[in-house]
Scaffold this active site. Sequence first.
Site, PDB file in Angstrom:
ATOM      1  N   ASN A  33       4.153  -9.609   3.599  1.00 30.33           N
ATOM      2  CA  ASN A  33       3.765  -9.714   2.192  1.00 30.33           C
ATOM      3  C   ASN A  33       3.998  -8.367   1.502  1.00 30.33           C
ATOM      4  O   ASN A  33       3.097  -7.772   0.910  1.00 30.33           O
ATOM      5  CB  ASN A  33       2.307 -10.172   2.060  1.00 30.33           C
ATOM      6  CG  ASN A  33       2.044 -10.674   0.656  1.00 30.33           C
ATOM      7  OD1 ASN A  33       1.232 -10.135  -0.071  1.00 30.33           O
ATOM      8  ND2 ASN A  33       2.777 -11.683   0.239  1.00 30.33           N
ATOM      9  N   PRO A  36       5.977  -2.791  -3.333  1.00 28.16           N
ATOM     10  CA  PRO A  36       6.697  -1.511  -3.449  1.00 28.16           C
ATOM     11  C   PRO A  36       6.119  -0.387  -2.580  1.00 28.16           C
ATOM     12  O   PRO A  36       6.839   0.533  -2.186  1.00 28.16           O
ATOM     13  CB  PRO A  36       6.587  -1.178  -4.941  1.00 28.16           C
ATOM     14  CG  PRO A  36       6.475  -2.514  -5.604  1.00 28.16           C
ATOM     15  CD  PRO A  36       5.677  -3.374  -4.667  1.00 28.16           C
ATOM     16  N   GLY A  37       4.822  -0.451  -2.261  1.00 26.39           N
ATOM     17  CA  GLY A  37       4.224   0.558  -1.375  1.00 26.39           C
ATOM     18  C   GLY A  37       4.897   0.541  -0.009  1.00 26.39           C
ATOM     19  O   GLY A  37       5.267   1.586   0.538  1.00 26.39           O
ATOM     20  N   HIS A  38       5.078  -0.669   0.553  1.00 25.77           N
ATOM     21  CA  HIS A  38       5.777  -0.776   1.848  1.00 25.77           C
ATOM     22  C   HIS A  38       7.219  -0.309   1.715  1.00 25.77           C
ATOM     23  O   HIS A  38       7.755   0.354   2.607  1.00 25.77           O
ATOM     24  CB  HIS A  38       5.807  -2.230   2.333  1.00 25.77           C
ATOM     25  CG  HIS A  38       4.471  -2.812   2.651  1.00 25.77           C
ATOM     26  ND1 HIS A  38       3.881  -3.772   1.871  1.00 25.77           N
ATOM     27  CD2 HIS A  38       3.612  -2.577   3.675  1.00 25.77           C
ATOM     28  CE1 HIS A  38       2.719  -4.122   2.408  1.00 25.77           C
ATOM     29  NE2 HIS A  38       2.532  -3.409   3.497  1.00 25.77           N
ATOM     30  N   ARG A 151      -0.918   6.337   3.874  1.00 16.93           N
ATOM     31  CA  ARG A 151      -2.186   7.066   3.949  1.00 16.93           C
ATOM     32  C   ARG A 151      -3.306   6.335   3.220  1.00 16.93           C
ATOM     33  O   ARG A 151      -4.436   6.810   3.192  1.00 16.93           O
ATOM     34  CB  ARG A 151      -2.024   8.476   3.362  1.00 16.93           C
ATOM     35  CG  ARG A 151      -1.103   9.334   4.179  1.00 16.93           C
ATOM     36  CD  ARG A 151      -1.077  10.747   3.658  1.00 16.93           C
ATOM     37  NE  ARG A 151      -2.130  11.540   4.270  1.00 16.93           N
ATOM     38  CZ  ARG A 151      -1.987  12.216   5.413  1.00 16.93           C
ATOM     39  NH1 ARG A 151      -0.850  12.193   6.061  1.00 16.93           N
ATOM     40  NH2 ARG A 151      -2.973  12.913   5.902  1.00 16.93           N
ATOM     41  N   GLN A 156      -7.092   4.525   9.621  1.00 16.02           N
ATOM     42  CA  GLN A 156      -6.113   3.920  10.530  1.00 16.02           C
ATOM     43  C   GLN A 156      -5.096   4.977  10.979  1.00 16.02           C
ATOM     44  O   GLN A 156      -4.715   5.039  12.152  1.00 16.02           O
ATOM     45  CB  GLN A 156      -5.393   2.763   9.836  1.00 16.02           C
ATOM     46  CG  GLN A 156      -4.178   2.264  10.597  1.00 16.02           C
ATOM     47  CD  GLN A 156      -3.583   1.017  10.001  1.00 16.02           C
ATOM     48  OE1 GLN A 156      -4.110  -0.073  10.210  1.00 16.02           O
ATOM     49  NE2 GLN A 156      -2.491   1.147   9.268  1.00 16.02           N
ATOM     50  N   SER A 188      -1.633  -2.924  -2.680  1.00 17.90           N
ATOM     51  CA  SER A 188      -2.114  -3.578  -1.462  1.00 17.90           C
ATOM     52  C   SER A 188      -1.787  -5.056  -1.554  1.00 17.90           C
ATOM     53  O   SER A 188      -1.824  -5.644  -2.640  1.00 17.90           O
ATOM     54  CB  SER A 188      -3.630  -3.407  -1.366  1.00 17.90           C
ATOM     55  OG  SER A 188      -4.162  -4.308  -0.413  1.00 17.90           O
TER      56      SER A 188
END
Length: 282
Positions: A33, A36-38, A151, A156, A188
């Site tokens: 899913n 743009p962060g990934h 981050r 994690q 997210s």
Amino acid sequence: MIEIVRELDELRAQVGAWTRAGLRVGFVPTMGNLHPGHHSLVRIACERADRVVASVFVNPTQFGPREDFARYPRTPQADADGLAAVGCDLVWMPSVETMYPFGATGAVRVQVPGVTDVLEGAHRPGHFDGVATVVARLFNQVRPDIAVFGRKDYQQFAVIQYLVRDLAFPVELVGAQTLREADGLAMSSRNQYLTADERPRAAEIHRCLQAMREGVLGGAEVSAVEADARRRLESAGYIVDYAAVRTAGLAEFDGAPSGTAVALIAARLGTTRLIDNLEFEI
Ligand code: PAF
């Protein structure tokens, strides 16, 4: 052309060929899913490696019994298309049976002590065991030279640093900055659960993190800063799991804070649990 691989021997053959040819392999683990962060994590991996593998695997062992494993959004085709567009070479999409040949209950578990007991670990018992368990498997399967993590999941990343050091995985870890929407909300996959009424209020988390930083830098007591943030979130309609200021290693401050600090929040807005953090120097 991006390759979509579902069998372990095929993954090993491809990555093994790259490694034998002297190419550096970068890796971005995800639960799919993708947003743009990934994609920014993949771009970072592309800058630092010759070939990039991303995994898409919704990991059952890191979800608690009352968490959103079944409803976690699964969009494999869109994920593969998006990964291809940002230069990823291979998507590793194992089935649950491939990841856990003895089933989730028969799986060898990896348990990281200490850092997993507080904050997220205290609110989501077993969560980090599931993360460490799957990341150890992914590192053994993919055998990357470098791996990039966001981050946003600050704790994690600390757990994975501990795992890599303690089990001597030959992988270089890179922690990438959080990508945000225009109003500051951290990107997210869970943001899509927010209703139209909740969405504007979701940015309050980032504003509270900034206020926590300003409070500590202005000389306020950490406990007062934490209590203010909690009150502010509650009056915006959140149920707060924690609003905390910690050292970079996630320890409580002993006396006057100094050095690198991180403000962290986890809170629920309706049925959506959001987490975010802000690192700063004192
Ligand atoms: O951060 C995530 O998406 C997951 O926790 C990870 C690292 C892919 C392990 O399932």
